[in-house]
Motif scaffolding. Structure first.
Motif, short mmCIF file in Angstrom:
data_model
loop_
_atom_site.label_atom_id
_atom_site.label_comp_id
_atom_site.label_asym_id
_atom_site.label_seq_id
_atom_site.Cartn_x
_atom_site.Cartn_y
_atom_site.Cartn_z
N MET A 1 0.84 -1.22 0.00
CA MET A 1 0.00 0.00 0.00
C MET A 1 0.86 1.25 0.00
SD MET A 1 -3.27 -0.75 2.40
CE MET A 1 -2.29 -1.20 3.85
N ARG A 2 0.39 2.24 -0.71
CA ARG A 2 1.09 3.52 -0.76
C ARG A 2 0.11 4.63 -0.41
NH1 ARG A 2 2.33 0.59 -4.70
NH2 ARG A 2 4.44 -0.20 -4.98
N LEU A 3 0.62 5.71 0.14
CA LEU A 3 -0.26 6.81 0.53
C LEU A 3 -0.60 7.72 -0.65
CD1 LEU A 3 0.99 7.76 4.09
CD2 LEU A 3 -0.87 6.27 3.41
N SER A 4 0.25 7.73 -1.66
CA SER A 4 -0.13 8.51 -2.85
C SER A 4 -1.05 7.64 -3.68
CB SER A 4 1.11 8.89 -3.64
OG SER A 4 1.79 7.74 -4.06
N SER A 5 -1.97 8.26 -4.38
CA SER A 5 -2.98 7.49 -5.09
C SER A 5 -3.49 8.34 -6.25
CB SER A 5 -4.14 7.17 -4.15
OG SER A 5 -4.74 8.38 -3.73
N ARG A 6 -4.40 7.77 -7.01
CA ARG A 6 -5.01 8.50 -8.10
C ARG A 6 -5.57 9.84 -7.60
NH1 ARG A 6 -10.33 5.97 -10.95
NH2 ARG A 6 -10.71 5.58 -8.73
N LEU B 1 -1.39 17.86 13.18
CA LEU B 1 -2.29 16.71 13.01
C LEU B 1 -1.99 16.00 11.70
CD1 LEU B 1 -4.76 15.09 14.02
CD2 LEU B 1 -6.22 16.75 12.85
N VAL B 2 -1.93 16.76 10.60
CA VAL B 2 -1.64 16.17 9.28
C VAL B 2 -0.27 15.48 9.31
CG1 VAL B 2 -1.20 16.66 6.83
CG2 VAL B 2 -3.12 17.77 8.01
N GLU B 3 0.70 16.18 9.86
CA GLU B 3 2.07 15.63 9.93
C GLU B 3 2.09 14.32 10.71
OE1 GLU B 3 4.75 18.33 11.84
OE2 GLU B 3 5.86 18.73 9.99
N ASN B 4 1.43 14.32 11.88
CA ASN B 4 1.42 13.12 12.73
C ASN B 4 0.75 11.94 12.03
OD1 ASN B 4 2.62 14.60 14.71
ND2 ASN B 4 0.82 14.71 16.07
N ILE B 5 -0.34 12.24 11.34
CA ILE B 5 -1.07 11.16 10.66
C ILE B 5 -0.19 10.50 9.60
CG2 ILE B 5 -2.98 10.69 9.06
CD1 ILE B 5 -4.62 12.76 10.64
N ILE B 6 0.50 11.32 8.83
CA ILE B 6 1.35 10.77 7.78
C ILE B 6 2.51 9.99 8.39
CG2 ILE B 6 2.89 11.39 5.86
CD1 ILE B 6 -0.15 11.65 5.27
N LYS B 7 3.06 10.52 9.46
CA LYS B 7 4.17 9.84 10.13
C LYS B 7 3.71 8.48 10.66
CE LYS B 7 7.73 10.86 13.60
NZ LYS B 7 7.26 10.45 14.94
N GLU B 8 2.57 8.49 11.34
CA GLU B 8 2.06 7.24 11.92
C GLU B 8 1.71 6.22 10.83
OE1 GLU B 8 -1.26 5.76 15.24
OE2 GLU B 8 -1.61 7.63 14.16
N ALA B 9 1.11 6.73 9.75
CA ALA B 9 0.72 5.83 8.66
C ALA B 9 1.96 5.20 8.03
CB ALA B 9 -0.09 6.60 7.61
N ASN B 10 2.98 6.01 7.80
CA ASN B 10 4.21 5.46 7.20
C ASN B 10 4.87 4.45 8.11
OD1 ASN B 10 4.41 6.52 4.57
ND2 ASN B 10 4.88 8.55 5.42
N GLU B 11 4.84 4.72 9.42
CA GLU B 11 5.42 3.76 10.36
C GLU B 11 4.66 2.43 10.31
OE1 GLU B 11 7.13 7.02 13.58
OE2 GLU B 11 5.38 5.79 14.10
N LEU B 12 3.34 2.52 10.26
CA LEU B 12 2.53 1.31 10.19
C LEU B 12 2.83 0.52 8.91
CD1 LEU B 12 -1.08 2.26 11.31
CD2 LEU B 12 0.20 0.23 12.01
N LEU B 13 2.92 1.25 7.81
CA LEU B 13 3.14 0.58 6.52
C LEU B 13 4.53 -0.03 6.42
CD1 LEU B 13 1.37 3.05 4.06
CD2 LEU B 13 0.64 0.76 4.73
N ASN B 14 5.48 0.56 7.12
CA ASN B 14 6.85 0.04 7.03
C ASN B 14 7.19 -0.94 8.13
OD1 ASN B 14 7.35 1.61 4.76
ND2 ASN B 14 7.83 3.41 6.03
N ASP B 15 6.26 -1.14 9.05
CA ASP B 15 6.52 -1.99 10.22
C ASP B 15 6.48 -3.46 9.83
OD1 ASP B 15 6.89 -2.92 12.75
OD2 ASP B 15 4.77 -2.69 13.31
#
Lengths: 355, 355
Positions: free
Chosen positions: B1-6, B341-355
């Motif tokens: 999964m990637r955070l960038s999308s169509r 808030l936006v920064e934290n969400i992206i950071k947390e999401a990337n950590e989850l995806l890379n974990d």
């Protein structure tokens, strides 16, 4: 994210997929198939007599050497109000007449039945027990734990999850509002008041407030739902509707077809079938009985009063007078083997995680 | 999964995070901060006069060069029933008396206001418009599309999503039952009948039935919710409550505190404030007005009848007589900058995806 988690170790299963209790619709074949596929099958023993429970456990043990669970309904103090039962019997008369059914004698042996089930579970060496409708008394929990039986509770709110943890449950199911069948709520629990928190909200808030493993339930049908649940902090998923339409399920073809043909907006939460709120496909019986909403006898009374009617209706293919429990994702239901379902979910989840 | 999308390409944003319209609580600072942080800020223009809308757009354009959206309420044919308004005015008299408020003159200029807003949006070069409560008429859609304005619709059911796609929307918000504020439903829409499908059920079923980008909304507050939504097949998320308690939000401290102090079980869906069903924290006004459930005038009439009372109550710190829109995840609300808030969400999401 990884699909193996603390809970797969705790339950000694390969995949974090639990088949929900689904009292009335599980078969030994379904339970064993899910367990043999690497998930956790569950005998839905909510309505079973001691004899029936013993038989089912024996049968499951013949079909699998892997862990399985038994799901029990925790009894609560309910009043038998003769007047309410009389009224309900009058309203149910047309349905009974249609099928030539006698008025049943209500029994209030729920508590005894529960205690008998606990004995059988201990005697037969059942490895895992899950509970719905509440938390058993402390002495029962201690007896089960002394036998190293793993305990799974059910919660529809954070408060209920905390209560489960405090009582000594090893795992708690976060039952989101999308879930089909009975609401596991035990704090407030009338059709109007039963908490209906969506899975997307319930899971992360619950994970933040308890240390035991949280299993997501409600609306989950495939690998997407599994990965989503793990992202929210759940360690696994429990699915009812997805297994209900599987080949090995005990649900009638009528019931399975009703789910496959329905849409996400077709379900309602109602207590008219059993006396406890449950999510199912809206039909004529619900509509007719809605009038008496405040006068429905408590579970297990109403369940006993309507049980024969629902069975008779299902037998003659009448989907309007029987319960059709379903979650809010019926468009994702498939008529496939439970084995294939588990396999597909894991495959899809791994693809998502590696994409 | 990637955070960038169509959808990040389509909206020309860095992160797939949309700040919901939240009519009454957005500020130019909030909108610009979200856009500058890489998400999509949205001017909640639902209640704006043309003059106010023009001002807000100008202000946002001064604060950011990045894309932002304007959210509009699509008008529908509603009847002004003098008798209903008279009754409501009588029931509201004690509240008006408490604050020394005159009975308002109801205006039925919703349609004109909507058409004026469309002109302003075109004139000011707004890049993205989102719609709530329905789908605009085809000529309006065509005029906006001719200017290359990207269009976002809202759906609470699969049927509504399909209707949005057919009408030419580029993106559709899947508004799950967890969501705070107004239900975007336009197929059925009374407090009793408004569809309440959980996000976990709604998103994957919607993704399976439309080809346009689906954005998940309802219960999402953090990186866990973002990753979960992407797993379900959404291309991004829309959040209201999470931004409502942010530093840049226009919500009063009273309102923000009410959310922070509430629990997941504290909200209800009610039409008593505006005439349209919306999810908010239960309070005295809702309780009192519940009696008249069937007699609440339609939106926008009820909104106009209660508006001054709610403002006056909020001004004196009375949380019992004002609306407190909130989703079902208030335990996850934070008083931080929308940027963080936006920064934290992206950071947390990337950590989850890379974990």
């Amino acid at each position: 994210m990884r699909l193996s988690s603390r809970v797969t170790g705790l339950l000694n299963i390969k995949y974090p997929i639990i088949q929900a209790g689904m009292a009335g619709s599980t078969t030994p074949e379904l339970v064993a198939t899910v367990s043999n596929a690497g998930g956790l099958g569950t005998i839905g023993a909510g309505y079973f007599s001691p004899h029936r429970l013993e038989q089912e456990i024996t049968y499951v043990q013949e079909l699998t050497d892997l862990p399985y669970a038994v799901n029990l309904f925790v009894p609560s103090e309910k009043l038998y109000i003769p007047e309410k039962v009389e009224h309900m019997n009058a309203w149910l008369r047309p349905y009974r007449r249609a099928f030539n059914i006698e008025e049943p004698v209500v029994n209030m042996t729920e508590k005894q039945q529960f205690e008998d089930a606990i004995e059988i579970i201990i005697d037969k060496g059942v490895p895992i027990v899950s509970f719905t409708f509440g938390i058993p008394e402390q002495d029962i929990i201690e007896r089960l734990k002394a036998r190293h039986i793993t305990l799974i509770g059910t919660a529809t709110t954070i408060e209920e999850a905390i209560a489960n943890e405090h009582a000594g449950m090893d795992v708690v199911i976060a039952q989101g509002s999308e879930a089909g069948g009975h609401r596991g709520a035990f704090s407030e629990n009338t059709s109007q008041l039963t908490p209906l928190i969506g899975t997307m909200s319930l899971v992360p808030q619950m994970v933040d407030h308890v240390n035991i493993s949280v299993i997501a339930a409600g609306g989950i049908m495939d690998g997407r739902g599994l990965v989503a649940s793990m992202a929210l902090g759940a360690e696994g998923i429990q699915m009812g509707t997805a297994f209900l339409t599987s080949d090995e399920s005990g649900a009638s073809e009528l019931y399975k077809d009703a789910i496959s043909q329905s849409e996400e907006t077709d379900t309602v939460v109602t207590n008219v079938f059993t006396g406890k709120p449950a999510r199912g496909i809206d039909n004529e019986f619900i509509h007719k009985m809605k009038e008496y909403d405040d006068e429905i006898p408590d579970y297990p009374i109403q369940n006993q009063l309507t049980s024969a009617i629902r069975k008779a209706a299902a037998n003659v293919g009448n989907a309007q007078w029987t319960h059709l429990w379903s979650g809010q994702s019926p468009r994702l239901a498939q008529h496939i083997s439970a084995w294939t379902l588990v396999e597909n979910i894991i495959k899809e989840a791994n693809e998502l995680l590696n994409d």
